[in-house]
Design a protein around this motif. Structure first.
Motif: not given
Length: 149
Positions: A4-12
């Protein structure tokens, strides 16, 4: 465990969240009845009266079907007028009505205020850089759309 992505560092994800903040501020301080997309149409017509819908879509970075819906709604509300182009009867030219110009004038100050509020959340020396970065990301959309045509 799934990757899973770390959404707090995901530009979108961050752009979507920033848009949510803008939408909330817009609704609270600018207008509940006029969306920021409708404002962009009004503003473009204020700057470039007498343009057609294709040009309006380009200037506002909105797709033509969205522009068509917005123009229809603003026309029904008597904020925008439509006239046939005498040189090319297939084209319809758009202008703000007097009521549309008044509406735009009333929306500009609070729109400027929320823009300033958003910028003030950044350190002063980073504000122009942040605008430049967002402008560069937005320009990617122009490049992508050029490739689709």
């Amino acid at each position: 465990m799934a990757r899973a992505l770390d959404l707090e560092n995901y530009i979108g994800h961050l752009i979507r969240r920033a848009e949510q903040v803008h939408t909330a501020l817009w609704s609270r301080h600018v207008s509940r009845g006029v969306t920021s997309q409708q404002f962009s149409v009004l503003n473009a017509l204020g700057r470039e009266p007498g343009i057609d819908q294709r040009t309006l879509a380009h200037l506002t970075s909105l797709d033509r079907s969205t522009v068509n819906l917005i123009v229809r709604r603003l026309t029904d509300q008597q904020y925008v007028s439509q006239v046939r182009d005498e040189k090319d009867r297939r084209r319809t030219l758009l202008r703000l009505t007097d009521e549309g110009a008044e509406l735009l004038s009333s929306l500009i100050p609070p729109a400027e205020e929320i823009n300033e509020q958003l910028l003030q959340s950044l350190p002063a020396d980073q504000r122009s850089l942040a605008v430049d970065i967002l402008r560069r990301i937005a320009l990617l959309g122009d490049e992508l759309n050029t490739g689709e045509q």
